[in-house]
Design an enzyme around this catalytic site. Sequence first.
Site, PDB file in Angstrom:
ATOM      1  N   CYS A 119       0.803  -1.226   0.000  1.00 22.40           N
ATOM      2  CA  CYS A 119       0.000   0.000   0.000  1.00 22.40           C
ATOM      3  C   CYS A 119       0.836   1.276   0.000  1.00 22.40           C
ATOM      4  O   CYS A 119       0.297   2.367  -0.204  1.00 22.40           O
ATOM      5  CB  CYS A 119      -0.942   0.003   1.194  1.00 22.40           C
ATOM      6  SG  CYS A 119      -2.085  -1.398   1.209  1.00 22.40           S
ATOM      7  N   CYS A 122     -13.647   1.976   6.731  1.00 25.60           N
ATOM      8  CA  CYS A 122     -12.683   1.143   6.003  1.00 25.60           C
ATOM      9  C   CYS A 122     -12.502   1.690   4.593  1.00 25.60           C
ATOM     10  O   CYS A 122     -13.477   2.068   3.936  1.00 25.60           O
ATOM     11  CB  CYS A 122     -13.180  -0.298   5.915  1.00 25.60           C
ATOM     12  SG  CYS A 122     -13.545  -1.079   7.511  1.00 25.60           S
ATOM     13  N   SER A 123     -11.268   1.706   4.116  1.00 25.64           N
ATOM     14  CA  SER A 123     -11.022   2.178   2.752  1.00 25.64           C
ATOM     15  C   SER A 123     -11.503   1.131   1.753  1.00 25.64           C
ATOM     16  O   SER A 123     -11.409  -0.070   1.993  1.00 25.64           O
ATOM     17  CB  SER A 123      -9.535   2.465   2.543  1.00 25.64           C
ATOM     18  OG  SER A 123      -8.758   1.296   2.760  1.00 25.64           O
ATOM     19  N   HIS A 165      -8.644   4.063  -2.366  1.00 31.02           N
ATOM     20  CA  HIS A 165      -7.302   3.537  -2.129  1.00 31.02           C
ATOM     21  C   HIS A 165      -6.851   2.606  -3.258  1.00 31.02           C
ATOM     22  O   HIS A 165      -6.708   1.395  -3.056  1.00 31.02           O
ATOM     23  CB  HIS A 165      -7.282   2.818  -0.781  1.00 31.02           C
ATOM     24  CG  HIS A 165      -5.948   2.319  -0.349  1.00 31.02           C
ATOM     25  ND1 HIS A 165      -4.751   2.882  -0.757  1.00 31.02           N
ATOM     26  CD2 HIS A 165      -5.605   1.288   0.490  1.00 31.02           C
ATOM     27  CE1 HIS A 165      -3.744   2.226  -0.201  1.00 31.02           C
ATOM     28  NE2 HIS A 165      -4.237   1.258   0.552  1.00 31.02           N
TER      29      HIS A 165
END
Length: 395
Positions: free
Chosen positions: A83, A212-213, A342
């Site tokens: 990430c 939450c992404s 994301h």
Amino acid sequence: MANRVFVVGVGMTKFEKPGAREWDYPDMARESGTKALEDAGIDYREVEQGYVGYVYGESTSGQRALYELGMTGIPIVNVNNNCSTGSTALFLAAQAIRGGLADCTIALGFEKMQPGSLGATYNDREQPMEKHMMLLAEISEVLFPPAPWMFGAAGREHMEKYGTTAEHFAKIGYKNHKHSVNNPYAQFQTEYSLDDILGSRMIYDPLTKLQCSPTSDGSGAAILASEDFVDKHGLAGQAVEIVGQAMTTDFQSSFDRTCKNLIGYDMNVQAARKVYDQSGLGADDFQVIELHDCFSANELLLYEALGLCGEGEAGKLIDNDQTTYGGKWVVNPSGGLISKGHPLGATGLAQCSELTWQLRGTADKRQVDGVTAALQHNIGLGGAAVVTAYQRADR
């Protein structure tokens, strides 16, 4: 002595739900890269090296992506660091200039993702997070998918140790969704009430869906330049200087049987300290921060890791509205990963874009007042943390 490094152009696509738009990664790269070049006012032929980040894709996809901007024979490096891939590409592009190897580089990141929770691509070899998850399974209950379990467990640990409540985490989700209403690049642009956040589907207690992404498609890009390049092209008025930058990977303490260190707390602390030492700035010197809120629990822990408050004090920071407009810092004015989205390879470069706009004073309705310095944090488990500090060049 290291050369100074400047961001002279940024660009990004709107982040989208996977499959919501008919495009492929070359289309994404062309859009973000062209915007960054136009922002810098230069031709791709002036770029000497390229660093392209993505997590899901075939080898040399970086070349295919940058070929949309031109085919000039330059070195192109493919980057994958989970990430933190986008900020790792940024780190490498800056390092080439800092070391005097180039005067102009491009960092570009993209992701074309599958809907739903992240999963493994290869099942015939050890997973890079296996050691982390095996240890966490010894100190916590086990739940899949692993990402919300890991970050949720760290949130629970903080609750047990410091009395943090589920509402503290929900307030972070509330804040970031509210911020994203003013971001045309964000995947979600809907404001929710605190009750909406708390009442959305539970993913892993205390983390509800709106904390939450999501998985996302999209791309971001940045053009970096040396001081000589900035002077030659008259770019000082728009240039933003990288005044501190550090990358850390897991320490032995990552496996000290605490949930917070398994999700990178020590990596974050050490990277931030290095950046503060390099820049001569401290947490109090920044007005705006883009940080890695893959889950609300991580944002809360990052308040402490980055030195915005002492350990165990993040709840007070949240209750006093110190991380939104009118507070001491505005954290994730873009909406953060939770609401902006994301796409793994693009996230770090979207953060760079947002902070560049904030420092230039061109962030429109998201603009933070009186920005003189900005801080970026991006992390990938398994693991790597990248922290970057920025100031306007004309300061």
